[in-house]
Design an enzyme around this catalytic site. Structure first.
Site, mmCIF file in Angstrom:
data_model
loop_
_atom_site.group_PDB
_atom_site.id
_atom_site.type_symbol
_atom_site.label_atom_id
_atom_site.label_comp_id
_atom_site.label_asym_id
_atom_site.label_seq_id
_atom_site.Cartn_x
_atom_site.Cartn_y
_atom_site.Cartn_z
ATOM 1 C CE LYS A 88 -3.736 -2.407 2.400
ATOM 2 N NZ LYS A 88 -4.408 -2.690 3.691
ATOM 3 C CD GLN B 243 -3.018 -4.223 6.796
ATOM 4 O OE1 GLN B 243 -2.970 -3.299 5.995
ATOM 5 N NE2 GLN B 243 -3.628 -5.361 6.528
ATOM 6 C CG ASP C 224 -9.416 0.124 5.005
ATOM 7 O OD1 ASP C 224 -9.149 -0.148 3.822
ATOM 8 O OD2 ASP C 224 -8.765 -0.330 5.965
#
Length: 299
Positions: free
Chosen positions: A53, A97, A120
């Site tokens: 990412k 994460q 997200d």
């Protein structure tokens, strides 16, 4: 034989669009998208995902920030960092994460991220907007957004008259995927472990999306001839042909047999997976446009 959707190719096209949007924002508003990623602990898979990412963020021209915290990080310390990033005007996206170490409350951390920085798409505000059909006001969860892009490329933006079945009802994927399909005018059934006669339900689907985490559960006789099949599962299964202790990745769909019945199908790996990071990058530049008071691009 079904047409295979090349997720890596579609993801590369999305990234190209994101780069163009980033360049335009820099030129027109002197604003550089900022993405902050937080990882806690030493899980190798999580570190691999975060590395990918961060690398992609830099490739897109973003200000990429990574916070690597020790396993022993407390809830208070992690919450404090999130609040600092919430207040930072140069940060447009905040990503924590998952999974977090077991002593941390993941849900509380996710809900503490400002909705407008929740790239997200997991905050209840963003989930609620998707559920109510407001797809332009929030940020859409990345994996469903990527899967939906495949559907739109095959069937167009209007799914009127088409029947869709989503196997799986998770908050992370199943529910938002069903909502996206419904917003596009499909007639949607959300199936799950307690659905009666699941194969019969699936056989009615013009669009079948599998996200249950059970290796090759969906068989060829579950598929309506000519259906579009989107396989979201990623499962490790033993591969003795590769050597002792070796594994291979398979989806939730028995690919070899199902591709003979479907008209369009996604492989595993190389299907939905690459789209998740691409849509994360898209969400970040959308958030940056909104912060700059500009109309965000449509991807």
């Amino acid at each position: 034989m079904a047409e295979l959707i090349d997720g890596r190719k579609v993801a590369a096209e999305m990234i190209a669009s994101v780069k163009a949007a980033t360049s335009a924002l820099k030129a027109e508003a002197a604003s550089t998208p900022g993405l902050a990623v937080i990882i806690v602990g030493d899980d190798p898979a999580s570190h691999a995902y975060v590395g990918a990412k961060s690398k992609m963020a830099k490739e897109c021209g973003y200000n990429s920030i990574q916070h690597t915290l020790p396993e022993a990080t407390t809830q208070e310390e992690l919450s404090s960092l999130v609040q600092t990033l919430n207040r930072d005007p140069s940060v447009h996206g905040v990503l924590v994460q998952l999974p977090l170490p077991k002593h941390l409350d993941s849900e509380a951390i996710i809900q503490s991220i400002l909705p407008e920085k929740d790239v997200d798409g997991l905050h209840v505000v963003n989930a609620g907007k998707v559920a109510t059909g407001d797809l332009d006001g929030g940020l859409v969860s990345c994996t469903p957004a990527g899967a939906m892009l495949f559907v739109r490329r095959t069937h167009g933006a209007d799914l009127s008259g088409l029947s869709a079945v989503v196997i799986g009802r998770s908050n992370l994927f199943g529910k938002p995927m069903s909502a996206l399909l419904l917003a596009a005018n499909a007639t949607v059934t959300t199936a799950h472990s307690r659905t009666k006669d699941l194969p019969a339900v699936c056989r009615n689907a013009d669009i079948l999306v599998a996200a249950v985490g059970r290796p090759e559960m969906v068989k060829a006789d579950w598929i309506k001839p000519g259906a579009t099949v989107i396989d979201v599962g990623i499962n490790r299964v033993p591969a003795p042909d590769k050597g002792e202790g070796k594994f291979r990745l398979v989806g939730d769909v028995a690919f070899t047999e199902c591709k003979k019945v479907a008209s369009v199908i996604t492989p595993v790996p190389g299907g939905v997976g690459p789209m998740t990071i691409a849509m994360l990058m898209a969400n970040t530049v959308i958030a940056a446009y909104r912060k700059a008071g500009r109309r965000p691009p449509t991807f």
